[in-house]
Design an enzyme around this catalytic site. Sequence first.
Site, PDB file in Angstrom:
ATOM      1  N   ASN A   1      34.795  17.189 -21.392  1.00  0.00           N
ATOM      2  CA  ASN A   1      36.223  16.949 -21.669  1.00  0.00           C
ATOM      3  C   ASN A   1      37.019  16.548 -20.426  1.00  0.00           C
ATOM      4  O   ASN A   1      38.221  16.789 -20.341  1.00  0.00           O
ATOM      5  CB  ASN A   1      36.828  18.153 -22.395  1.00  0.00           C
ATOM      6  CG  ASN A   1      36.738  19.428 -21.590  1.00  0.00           C
ATOM      7  OD1 ASN A   1      36.260  19.423 -20.452  1.00  0.00           O
ATOM      8  ND2 ASN A   1      37.197  20.527 -22.158  1.00  0.00           N
TER       9      ASN A   1
ATOM     10  N   GLU B   1      40.947  30.120  -8.307  1.00  0.00           N
ATOM     11  CA  GLU B   1      40.278  28.814  -8.352  1.00  0.00           C
ATOM     12  C   GLU B   1      40.606  27.949  -7.137  1.00  0.00           C
ATOM     13  O   GLU B   1      39.732  27.239  -6.626  1.00  0.00           O
ATOM     14  CB  GLU B   1      40.656  28.093  -9.650  1.00  0.00           C
ATOM     15  CG  GLU B   1      40.064  28.788 -10.864  1.00  0.00           C
ATOM     16  CD  GLU B   1      40.478  28.153 -12.189  1.00  0.00           C
ATOM     17  OE1 GLU B   1      39.975  28.616 -13.230  1.00  0.00           O
ATOM     18  OE2 GLU B   1      41.305  27.217 -12.189  1.00  0.00           O
TER      19      GLU B   1
ATOM     20  N   HIS C   1      39.514  19.846 -15.745  1.00  0.00           N
ATOM     21  CA  HIS C   1      39.767  21.287 -15.764  1.00  0.00           C
ATOM     22  C   HIS C   1      41.163  21.539 -15.221  1.00  0.00           C
ATOM     23  O   HIS C   1      41.604  20.841 -14.310  1.00  0.00           O
ATOM     24  CB  HIS C   1      38.755  22.029 -14.882  1.00  0.00           C
ATOM     25  CG  HIS C   1      39.151  23.458 -14.626  1.00  0.00           C
ATOM     26  ND1 HIS C   1      38.859  24.452 -15.518  1.00  0.00           N
ATOM     27  CD2 HIS C   1      39.890  24.024 -13.632  1.00  0.00           C
ATOM     28  CE1 HIS C   1      39.384  25.595 -15.064  1.00  0.00           C
ATOM     29  NE2 HIS C   1      40.011  25.354 -13.926  1.00  0.00           N
TER      30      HIS C   1
ATOM     31  N   TYR D   1      32.907  29.415 -13.011  1.00  0.00           N
ATOM     32  CA  TYR D   1      33.168  29.740 -14.422  1.00  0.00           C
ATOM     33  C   TYR D   1      32.723  31.162 -14.788  1.00  0.00           C
ATOM     34  O   TYR D   1      32.409  31.420 -15.952  1.00  0.00           O
ATOM     35  CB  TYR D   1      32.466  28.722 -15.322  1.00  0.00           C
ATOM     36  CG  TYR D   1      33.274  27.453 -15.552  1.00  0.00           C
ATOM     37  CD1 TYR D   1      34.533  27.485 -16.171  1.00  0.00           C
ATOM     38  CD2 TYR D   1      32.764  26.205 -15.192  1.00  0.00           C
ATOM     39  CE1 TYR D   1      35.255  26.331 -16.408  1.00  0.00           C
ATOM     40  CE2 TYR D   1      33.494  25.025 -15.423  1.00  0.00           C
ATOM     41  CZ  TYR D   1      34.738  25.107 -16.038  1.00  0.00           C
ATOM     42  OH  TYR D   1      35.456  23.961 -16.269  1.00  0.00           O
TER      43      TYR D   1
ATOM     44  N   LYS E   1      35.952  16.321 -13.849  1.00  0.00           N
ATOM     45  CA  LYS E   1      34.576  16.751 -14.067  1.00  0.00           C
ATOM     46  C   LYS E   1      33.602  15.562 -13.921  1.00  0.00           C
ATOM     47  O   LYS E   1      34.034  14.396 -13.848  1.00  0.00           O
ATOM     48  CB  LYS E   1      34.476  17.391 -15.457  1.00  0.00           C
ATOM     49  CG  LYS E   1      35.329  18.670 -15.606  1.00  0.00           C
ATOM     50  CD  LYS E   1      35.187  19.298 -17.000  1.00  0.00           C
ATOM     51  CE  LYS E   1      35.986  20.580 -17.124  1.00  0.00           C
ATOM     52  NZ  LYS E   1      35.774  21.248 -18.439  1.00  0.00           N
TER      53      LYS E   1
HETATM   54  O1  CDP Z   1      39.031  24.029 -19.929  1.00  0.00           O
HETATM   55  P1  CDP Z   1      39.847  24.895 -20.863  1.00  0.00           P
HETATM   56  O2  CDP Z   1      40.621  25.953 -20.129  1.00  0.00           O
HETATM   57  O3  CDP Z   1      40.715  24.062 -21.772  1.00  0.00           O
HETATM   58  O4  CDP Z   1      38.823  25.629 -21.851  1.00  0.00           O
HETATM   59  P2  CDP Z   1      38.024  27.023 -21.683  1.00  0.00           P
HETATM   60  O5  CDP Z   1      38.094  27.732 -22.991  1.00  0.00           O
HETATM   61  O6  CDP Z   1      38.476  27.766 -20.470  1.00  0.00           O
HETATM   62  O7  CDP Z   1      36.519  26.546 -21.496  1.00  0.00           O
HETATM   63  C1  CDP Z   1      36.068  26.055 -20.257  1.00  0.00           C
HETATM   64  C2  CDP Z   1      35.235  24.830 -20.503  1.00  0.00           C
HETATM   65  O8  CDP Z   1      34.062  25.197 -21.223  1.00  0.00           O
HETATM   66  C3  CDP Z   1      35.876  23.750 -21.353  1.00  0.00           C
HETATM   67  O9  CDP Z   1      36.752  22.917 -20.645  1.00  0.00           O
HETATM   68  C4  CDP Z   1      34.662  23.008 -21.862  1.00  0.00           C
HETATM   69  O10 CDP Z   1      34.142  22.098 -20.883  1.00  0.00           O
HETATM   70  C5  CDP Z   1      33.663  24.135 -22.073  1.00  0.00           C
HETATM   71  N1  CDP Z   1      33.618  24.613 -23.474  1.00  0.00           N
HETATM   72  C6  CDP Z   1      32.526  24.293 -24.274  1.00  0.00           C
HETATM   73  O11 CDP Z   1      31.605  23.618 -23.814  1.00  0.00           O
HETATM   74  N2  CDP Z   1      32.486  24.728 -25.567  1.00  0.00           N
HETATM   75  C7  CDP Z   1      33.473  25.466 -26.084  1.00  0.00           C
HETATM   76  N3  CDP Z   1      33.410  25.869 -27.356  1.00  0.00           N
HETATM   77  C8  CDP Z   1      34.577  25.802 -25.294  1.00  0.00           C
HETATM   78  C9  CDP Z   1      34.632  25.358 -23.988  1.00  0.00           C
HETATM   79 MG    MG Z   2      39.976  27.599 -19.062  1.00  0.00          MG
END
Ligand code: CDP
Ligand code: MG
Length: 138
Positions: free
Chosen positions: A113, A127, A116, A50, A10
């Site tokens: 974070n 994706e 991805h 997303y 990212k």
């Molecule tokens: O990336 P990952 O699959 O671990 O998490 P996700 O639940 O699919 O969420 C996608 C992305 O949204 C995360 O990697 C974070 O960058 C963001 N996110 C966020 O900003 N705040 C949250 N409470 C959860 C996710």
């Molecule tokens: Mg995810």
Amino acid sequence: MIERTLSIIKPDGVKKSIIGEIISRFEKNGLRISAMKKIWLTKEEAKGFYIVHKERPFYDSLTDFMSEGPIVVMVLEGEQAISKNREIMGATNPANASPGTIRKDFAENVERNIVHGSDSPETAQFEIAYFFSALEIF
Ligand code: CDP
Ligand code: MG
């Protein structure tokens, strides 16, 4: 089973100059880089990627973040590539990530974070196709 998964470094990871460090962790864990490029998403392209999160409260902020600078997109390939990549990445929130994971070592917060990774074969297929044609994957 040999799988393919989509990985993204990212904008925060690119800015921190840890592209090499991240790719090294994938390769040391048996994941091959089958495709790779650096691109800069528009807000609309980030929203499309997303789209599954469109109803979430973090959708607008997340897609601003993902379009704030260049990213590196990769197709990773190897045994259990989808779950293996998620293990190497660590939990979404770095506060909950295990020691030695990318997110524990480098992430600032739950949004910024660093990486991805696809979470299932179905999302991996969507994706990968979002960024790469069949002719670009080796
Ligand atoms: O990336 P990952 O699959 O671990 O998490 P996700 O639940 O699919 O969420 C996608 C992305 O949204 C995360 O990697 C974070 O960058 C963001 N996110 C966020 O900003 N705040 C949250 N409470 C959860 C996710
Ligand atoms: Mg995810």
